[in-house]
Design a protein around this motif. Structure first.
Motif, PDB file in Angstrom:
ATOM      1  N   ASN A   1      35.170  24.016  46.398  1.00  0.00           N
ATOM      2  CA  ASN A   1      35.820  22.795  47.081  1.00  0.00           C
ATOM      3  C   ASN A   1      36.412  23.602  48.486  1.00  0.00           C
ATOM      4  N   SER A   2      36.922  24.554  48.389  1.00  0.00           N
ATOM      5  CA  SER A   2      37.418  25.128  49.658  1.00  0.00           C
ATOM      6  C   SER A   2      36.602  25.526  50.812  1.00  0.00           C
ATOM      7  N   TYR A   3      35.520  25.916  50.258  1.00  0.00           N
ATOM      8  CA  TYR A   3      34.438  26.457  51.063  1.00  0.00           C
ATOM      9  C   TYR A   3      33.086  25.970  51.443  1.00  0.00           C
ATOM     10  N   LYS A   4      32.902  24.684  50.487  1.00  0.00           N
ATOM     11  CA  LYS A   4      31.695  24.132  50.532  1.00  0.00           C
ATOM     12  C   LYS A   4      31.061  23.487  51.989  1.00  0.00           C
ATOM     13  N   ASP A   5      32.013  23.098  52.831  1.00  0.00           N
ATOM     14  CA  ASP A   5      31.319  22.662  54.272  1.00  0.00           C
ATOM     15  C   ASP A   5      30.833  24.062  55.020  1.00  0.00           C
TER      16      ASP A   5
ATOM     17  N   SER B   1      38.609  34.194  41.638  1.00  0.00           N
ATOM     18  CA  SER B   1      39.866  34.718  41.216  1.00  0.00           C
ATOM     19  C   SER B   1      40.882  34.757  42.232  1.00  0.00           C
ATOM     20  N   SER B   2      42.100  34.348  41.716  1.00  0.00           N
ATOM     21  CA  SER B   2      43.083  34.379  42.733  1.00  0.00           C
ATOM     22  C   SER B   2      43.669  35.826  43.206  1.00  0.00           C
ATOM     23  N   ASN B   3      43.042  36.956  42.797  1.00  0.00           N
ATOM     24  CA  ASN B   3      43.114  38.072  42.957  1.00  0.00           C
ATOM     25  C   ASN B   3      42.561  38.723  44.411  1.00  0.00           C
ATOM     26  N   ILE B   4      41.530  37.753  44.842  1.00  0.00           N
ATOM     27  CA  ILE B   4      40.672  37.849  45.760  1.00  0.00           C
ATOM     28  C   ILE B   4      41.207  37.248  46.965  1.00  0.00           C
ATOM     29  N   GLU B   5      41.691  37.785  47.947  1.00  0.00           N
ATOM     30  CA  GLU B   5      42.128  37.215  49.264  1.00  0.00           C
ATOM     31  C   GLU B   5      41.156  36.346  49.897  1.00  0.00           C
ATOM     32  N   PRO B   6      41.745  35.093  50.496  1.00  0.00           N
ATOM     33  CA  PRO B   6      40.683  34.236  51.099  1.00  0.00           C
ATOM     34  C   PRO B   6      39.946  35.270  52.276  1.00  0.00           C
ATOM     35  N   ALA B   7      40.476  36.075  53.166  1.00  0.00           N
ATOM     36  CA  ALA B   7      39.718  36.748  54.003  1.00  0.00           C
ATOM     37  C   ALA B   7      38.525  37.433  53.283  1.00  0.00           C
ATOM     38  N   LEU B   8      38.883  38.060  52.313  1.00  0.00           N
ATOM     39  CA  LEU B   8      37.588  38.855  51.537  1.00  0.00           C
ATOM     40  C   LEU B   8      36.638  37.696  50.937  1.00  0.00           C
ATOM     41  N   LYS B   9      37.041  36.806  50.277  1.00  0.00           N
ATOM     42  CA  LYS B   9      35.934  35.673  50.040  1.00  0.00           C
ATOM     43  C   LYS B   9      35.031  35.481  50.982  1.00  0.00           C
ATOM     44  N   GLU B  10      35.750  34.976  52.139  1.00  0.00           N
ATOM     45  CA  GLU B  10      34.844  34.708  53.321  1.00  0.00           C
ATOM     46  C   GLU B  10      33.828  35.869  53.653  1.00  0.00           C
ATOM     47  N   THR B  11      34.484  37.119  53.811  1.00  0.00           N
ATOM     48  CA  THR B  11      33.395  38.271  53.896  1.00  0.00           C
ATOM     49  C   THR B  11      32.390  38.190  53.065  1.00  0.00           C
ATOM     50  N   VAL B  12      32.499  37.921  51.986  1.00  0.00           N
ATOM     51  CA  VAL B  12      31.389  37.882  50.858  1.00  0.00           C
ATOM     52  C   VAL B  12      30.535  36.558  51.204  1.00  0.00           C
ATOM     53  N   LEU B  13      31.236  35.776  51.358  1.00  0.00           N
ATOM     54  CA  LEU B  13      30.429  34.417  51.584  1.00  0.00           C
ATOM     55  C   LEU B  13      29.554  34.295  52.895  1.00  0.00           C
ATOM     56  N   ASP B  14      30.074  35.083  53.893  1.00  0.00           N
ATOM     57  CA  ASP B  14      29.499  35.204  55.267  1.00  0.00           C
ATOM     58  C   ASP B  14      28.227  35.904  54.845  1.00  0.00           C
TER      59      ASP B  14
END
Length: 200
Positions: free
Chosen positions: A107-111, A130-143
């Motif tokens: 929901n947060s990153y689908k666009d 997981s809430s233990n993963i910071e947003p910047a880190l999530k974006e790094t993996v998704l990038d």
């Protein structure tokens, strides 16, 4: 009479060996002759990927449903009892939390990252959600996932490396960074922030 039975038994054994040899030959011949094996494998791989995609869609929808029930429909404090009574024998709360986390991640990153989210394994998505993963880190993996498939092992390496760099920039000694990464304190942003605060 015993001699005749013995000959019948021997004859049956010989016939069975011939049948086994013929079946083996047919199987081997079919495999060697069948030029459609690669095409079938390709079709089955596509079907597996399609089913896995449906699985992701189902996980996202289940997460959405469970989140709505947990946060919007049940009174405060009733979630655990309701869940145990209705799904406790079929699902664990950890699994349901994973579903909710994947739904929230999607929901947060689908666009920006829909293709990346679809290319990641569910286990990797559970970890990223997981809430233990910071947003910047999530974006790094998704990038990274936009350009290539990211296995769970690769995601773990990215997370670990990211956190090692973050701890090193926080002024922690290399020995402390190694130790803290080993004991997985890096998986706990609140504790890491407190260590960083105390290190200054």
């Amino acid at each position: 009479m015993a001699t005749i039975k013995s000959k019948k038994a021997q004859s049956h054994e010989d016939t069975q060996k011939e049948v086994n040899i013929n079946v083996l030959t047919v199987l081997t011949d079919n495999y060697e002759i069948n030029s459609n094996v690669q095409a079938e494998l390709s079709t089955l791989q596509s079907e597996i990927k399609s089913l896995l995609k449906q699985t992701l869609e189902n996980v996202i929808r289940l997460g959405q449903i469970f989140k709505r029930i947990k946060e919007d429909l049940l009174p405060q404090g009733e979630w655990v009892r309701w869940f145990e009574n209705n799904f406790g024998s079929e699902l664990s709360r950890v699994t349901v939390n994973n579903f909710i986390n994947v739904y929230e991640l999607h929901n947060s990153y689908k666009d920006k990252y829909s293709g990346s989210i679809e290319s990641l394994s569910l286990r990797t998505l559970y970890k990223l959600g997981s809430s233990n993963i910071e947003p910047a880190l999530k974006e790094t993996v998704l990038d990274i996932g936009l350009d290539q498939e990211v296995s769970e092992r690769e995601a773990d390496t990215i997370i670990k490396t990211y956190r090692q760099i973050k701890m090193a920039h926080a002024g922690l000694a290399p020995e402390a960074v190694k130790m803290l990464t080993t004991v997985e304190i890096a998986e706990k942003p609140k504790e890491l922030a407190e260590i960083q605060r105390l290190s200054k």
